[in-house]
Scaffold this active site. Structure first.
Site, short mmCIF file in Angstrom:
data_model
loop_
_atom_site.label_atom_id
_atom_site.label_comp_id
_atom_site.label_asym_id
_atom_site.label_seq_id
_atom_site.Cartn_x
_atom_site.Cartn_y
_atom_site.Cartn_z
N PHE A 115 0.88 3.51 6.99
CA PHE A 115 -0.42 3.73 7.64
C PHE A 115 -1.52 3.46 6.62
O PHE A 115 -1.54 4.04 5.54
CB PHE A 115 -0.51 5.17 8.15
CG PHE A 115 -1.85 5.52 8.74
CD1 PHE A 115 -2.19 5.06 10.01
CD2 PHE A 115 -2.76 6.28 8.02
CE1 PHE A 115 -3.42 5.38 10.56
CE2 PHE A 115 -3.99 6.61 8.57
CZ PHE A 115 -4.33 6.15 9.83
N ALA A 169 -9.20 2.94 5.45
CA ALA A 169 -10.22 2.97 4.39
C ALA A 169 -10.72 4.39 4.25
O ALA A 169 -11.64 4.82 4.95
CB ALA A 169 -11.35 2.00 4.71
N VAL A 170 -10.11 5.16 3.37
CA VAL A 170 -10.37 6.60 3.31
C VAL A 170 -11.81 6.91 2.92
O VAL A 170 -12.31 7.99 3.23
CB VAL A 170 -9.39 7.30 2.36
CG1 VAL A 170 -7.98 7.20 2.90
CG2 VAL A 170 -9.48 6.73 0.96
N HIS A 193 0.84 -1.20 0.00
CA HIS A 193 0.00 0.00 0.00
C HIS A 193 0.87 1.25 0.00
O HIS A 193 1.93 1.29 0.65
CB HIS A 193 -0.92 0.01 1.23
CG HIS A 193 -2.16 -0.83 1.04
ND1 HIS A 193 -3.37 -0.31 0.72
CD2 HIS A 193 -2.34 -2.17 1.10
CE1 HIS A 193 -4.26 -1.29 0.61
NE2 HIS A 193 -3.65 -2.43 0.84
N SER A 228 -6.38 3.41 -5.79
CA SER A 228 -5.82 4.24 -4.71
C SER A 228 -5.97 5.72 -5.04
O SER A 228 -6.26 6.54 -4.16
CB SER A 228 -4.35 3.90 -4.48
OG SER A 228 -4.22 2.63 -3.89
N GLN A 272 -8.02 8.12 -2.46
CA GLN A 272 -7.39 9.26 -1.79
C GLN A 272 -8.06 10.57 -2.20
O GLN A 272 -8.25 11.47 -1.37
CB GLN A 272 -5.89 9.29 -2.08
CG GLN A 272 -5.14 8.09 -1.48
CD GLN A 272 -3.67 8.36 -1.25
OE1 GLN A 272 -3.23 9.51 -1.16
NE2 GLN A 272 -2.89 7.29 -1.13
#
Length: 471
Positions: free
Chosen positions: A423, A426-427, A371, A388, A392
């Site tokens: 870090f 799950a945004v 990740h 991703s 984000q």
């Protein structure tokens, strides 16, 4: 076994709204099984007498002999019970679906004419009222064809619906392969119709019932009085009526037999149920063929690619990127016992997570380290995966002030130095502020606790990605 054929998911947690005519809350459908004259009997060339569904306690077959009492009870159904039920339903203005055994129909011309005059649907109940479970496949296929031929000859048109009852594990497939039926009812697995793919044919299934059924007058535990039967039907109807009012309309089928509920003491409970349905309103009382026509028009089948039917290459191509840069998870998941229950976002997610959870600690660490940092160098360079990048951006991490970017850079550096992996969060479940708050809290966790939390977040990210993909 790596592919499980049974469908334990069905319509899933959000079944389709059937949109019954006139906004009905429940479709109440009555089936009258006409079997009298088609049951096991040495006169019919069978090896023994009938022993099923009569008022004779503990009945058993009599090999090589006629069972006079059994025959006469079946005859009651044709001679008296049928006509009592005919008067009840024509008087109530409710059309029936007849499950007609072809040989029984051939021996009952008056009853067949009465069914036709009333506008009832006459579906096929097979050639004879006998067990199919031990029939070789070719024999059962031929029996189905002969049932259709004789039914068409006797009734004047071929049946559009089919129900065997005493079926084999091949029956539904063989009937679907016959190709001429608008629906098949040899299942008991849902409150709504559904489609089954049988070869190139999309076969509609309209489930039947053995519980809202008068056959329980002849089984234990079962109904003792007509009121037992009527009360059960009323409770079932009221429950479905309330569910329909809450936005989940369904279907209720009531199964009947001339020789059982056609008796005066039993039919009284059925009559009370019909009175209750008509007084309460909000019900549609169609024939089964009407349900079939409505469902086919409202919810026509659409074939789609199913994960449980994919070869390994296709499965990995679609789902290999769900866990970041870790296609080995999809490769292993393909070897699980997948079935129709896995043909959904939740099903694929469960299969992938099982492989992730049972992987070694080093393998799971590899998934974590695959990740990217949040708002890190890869994001700035535009080198994130498409998933991703979208994730984000959903939290506003693609538009940071210089101070925010500096804060994320410092936290990323400190977190990796302490825990040995980026870090992960799950945004989609957060905004920029809550992500920073979680970052600052979790950086203080011990390594084992944070490893477990990071794995949970990876699974949640996979869940969101699959929900997007299936949507």
């Amino acid at each position: 076994m790596t592919r499980y054929p049974r469908d334990l998911r069905g319509h899933g947690p959000t079944p389709p709204n059937p949109h019954w005519p006139d906004g009905a809350r429940v479709a109440v459908q009555f089936v009258l099984n006409y079997e009298e004259g088609g049951e096991n009997c040495t006169l019919h060339g069978d090896a023994a007498s009938e022993a099923f569904l009569s008022d004779i306690p503990g009945a058993a077959q009599w090999p090589g002999q006629r069972h006079w009492n059994m025959e006469s009870m079946y005859e009651y159904g044709a001679r008296a019970g049928f006509w009592r039920l005919h008067r009840l339903f024509t008087g109530a203005g409710i059309p029936l679906t007849i499950y007609g055994v072809a040989t029984a129909l051939a021996r009952s011309p008056d009853q067949v004419q009465a069914m036709k005059d009333a506008g009832w649907e006459i579906a096929s109940h097979g050639l004879k009222w006998v067990e199919h479970k031990d029939m070789p496949e070719d024999e059962e296929r031929a029996t189905i064809a002969e049932a259709v031929r004789l039914h068409t000859e006797v009734v004047g048109e071929r049946p559009r619906g089919w129900y065997t009852g005493r079926c084999s594990s091949n029956t539904v497939r063989l009937v679907g392969e016959e190709g001429g039926f608008d629906y098949v009812s040899d299942t008991y697995d849902d409150d709504l119709p559904y489609w089954m793919e049988i070869g190139d044919r999309d076969q509609l299934i309209i489930p039947y019932t053995l519980e809202a059924n008068d056959m329980r007058f002849a089984t234990a535990p079962g109904w003792v009085t007509g009121d037992d039967f009527g009360r059960y039907l009323i409770d079932a109807f009221d429950t479905l009526h309330a569910e329909g009012a809450a936005g989940r309309p369904a279907m209720m089928t009531v199964g009947l037999h001339c020789r059982l509920v056609g008796r005066p003491g039993k039919i009284a409970g059925l009559k009370r149920f019909i009175d209750h349905v008509q007084a309460k309103g909000g019900a549609w009382c169609p024939r089964r063929i009407d349900i079939a026509d409505h469902w086919a028009a409202t919810h026509p089948h659409q074939r789609r690619e199913r994960p449980s039917q994919m070869d390994k290459a296709r499965f990995v191509d679609l789902y290999g990127g769900i866990f970041e840069h870790s296609p080995w998870i999809a490769e292993r998941a393909h070897g699980l016992e997948l079935g129709p229950a896995h043909d959904s976002a939740a099903g694929v997610h469960n299969a992938l997570c099982r492989m992730f959870r049972t992987a070694s600690a080093d393998e799971r660490l590899g998934v974590l380290t695959a990740h990217p940092d949040l708002a890190g160098k890869l994001a700035a360079a535009g080198e994130l995966t498409a998933e991703s990048t979208s994730e984000q951006a959903s939290a506003g991490l693609d538009f940071l002030t210089d101070d925010e970017r500096a804060t994320f850079t410092r936290l990323n550096t400190d977190y990796v130095a302490k825990h040995g992996f980026p870090f992960i969060i799950a945004v989609r479940d957060h905004d920029k502020a809550s992500i920073l708050a979680a970052f600052q809290t979790r950086i203080g966790n011990d390594r084992d606790a944070e490893f477990d939390e990071a794995c949970r977040q990876v699974e949640r990210i996979a869940q969101v990605r699959l929900m997007d993909l299936f949507a």
